[in-house]
Design an enzyme around this catalytic site. Sequence first.
Site, PDB file in Angstrom:
ATOM      1  CG  HIS A   1      24.823  27.505  52.329  1.00 54.67           C
ATOM      2  ND1 HIS A   1      25.079  28.801  52.710  1.00 54.67           N
ATOM      3  CD2 HIS A   1      25.673  27.251  51.306  1.00 54.67           C
ATOM      4  CE1 HIS A   1      26.033  29.302  51.948  1.00 54.67           C
ATOM      5  NE2 HIS A   1      26.423  28.388  51.086  1.00 54.67           N
ATOM      6  CD  GLU A   2      26.388  23.872  49.650  1.00 56.66           C
ATOM      7  OE1 GLU A   2      26.338  24.177  48.437  1.00 56.66           O
ATOM      8  OE2 GLU A   2      27.229  24.362  50.441  1.00 56.66           O
TER       9      GLU A   2
ATOM     10  CD  GLU B   1      28.231  31.247  48.579  1.00 60.44           C
ATOM     11  OE1 GLU B   1      27.527  31.138  49.597  1.00 60.44           O
ATOM     12  OE2 GLU B   1      28.855  30.293  48.077  1.00 60.44           O
TER      13      GLU B   1
HETATM   14 ZN    ZN Z   1      27.754  28.669  49.479  1.00 58.02          ZN
END
Ligand code: ZN
Length: 481
Positions: free
Chosen positions: A265-266, A295
């Site tokens: 995710h990061e 995001e």
């Molecule tokens: Zn995030």
Amino acid sequence: MGAGFEELRKQFGIVADLEAAGGVLGWDQQTYMPPGGAQGRAMQLATLGRVAHEQLVSDDMGAALEAAESEVEGLDPDSDEVRTVRKARREFDKARRVPSEWVAEFRRVTALAHQVWEKARAEADFRQFQEPLEEIVQLRRDYADFFAPFDHVYDPLLDDFEPGMKMAEVKAVFDELRPAQVSLVRDIVDRGRPVDDSVVCQHFDEQKQWDFGIEVAKALGYDLERGRQDKSVHPFTSGFGTGDVRITTRFDTGFLNTALFGTMHEAGHAMYEQGVDPEFDRTPLGITASLAVHESQSRMWENLVGRSRAFWVGFYERLQEVFRGQLGQVDLETFYRAVNKVMPSLIRVEADEATYNLHIMLRFELEIAMMEGTLEVGDLPEAWNSKFEEFLGLVPPDDAVGVLQDIHWSGGMIGYFPTYALRNLIAAQLWGKINEDIPDLESRIEKGEFGGLLGWLRENVHRHGSKFEPVELLTKVTGSG
Ligand code: ZN
């Protein structure tokens, strides 16, 4: 370009440098700073925030902006120059409404609140955090007032994260989504084929998790010459220009998903920031289009890539090598099902894709109630728990896994959460277009080839920075908003 435009770039460069310096201090606060540094750090961040703000709203900036505006008149409206000036105007006009004293106070209060939140969360005691949160809610109300009149007190807050988006628009999307999502989750829980996820709930050595996570992040395309990973209580990405974009992660030695998917995710966030055109560094366009777009990138790599069967066709043997004892005898299908298990759970960042948006809708409703003043901060834990039961059918056993789980409110980021749900929609929308443009995407992912996907994202999304507004960007890329 003319002298006005060059002056504008110079003036904005100073703001960007000060903001980046504050960013490094904020990163340090969450990674290496000893607890004793909290008071001093709060003052340092307050000072930097105030100076950056004063620089942004200065008369010099205003004069440079006006000169630049007349210089770019008549140029292609999609040119970098026109977009730079337009974005600078937007930032300038917004910042002009906010007193520097408010900025300094907000930075100071939130820096201190971070420390209080960490301790309150560790001790599962909301009462410790109540007073700082009351201060923050009041500061956010004051902030909204600088932008009066507005349709709703939440709108100015949302605009900071999702330019141009209104509370009513988000609510309309959520109102349509929620009933369907709640009943989908109920159906899965009541009638779905049970999924055994015990294979990811064994003991996994932290160092091995770290090494494997880095290996995956690199393979996806995260450039460690321009990035690094550290540990923090709440994982995040922090960039200080395209040459230095850092990520953090956290580990649960009893649960593989936390660090594994957290790192993907990061890394997704970080690859976005690393992909912005370096020409935009230190300019108004050097940030990303919006948080929802940001995001959408992290969720795409985490879920649409990282939780796909194709990804594990390529990577599972490698994971088995690392965790021979735990996964050596577990077949791919069992593992694939385990990491995609749908089950209402307490922690947002670990939630599956089917329940995730419900965590967001809950926070959205509570934030609106706090901002409207219909919910007192002191009543927040009870409100959290009862809404949690209504949406997800669970009651958190304590505040640490309930109302205190997220870092955002301690940082004053009220208005941020809706972007998390919008991002899932944006990610899916982009994914459809990517699959049209790269028909053999799945087989490439199976082979561990991510260059085509990253290249597509670089070309269509990343490099533009904040040159286009979110809806404009999506329309350009996919044909619809
Ligand atoms: Zn995030």
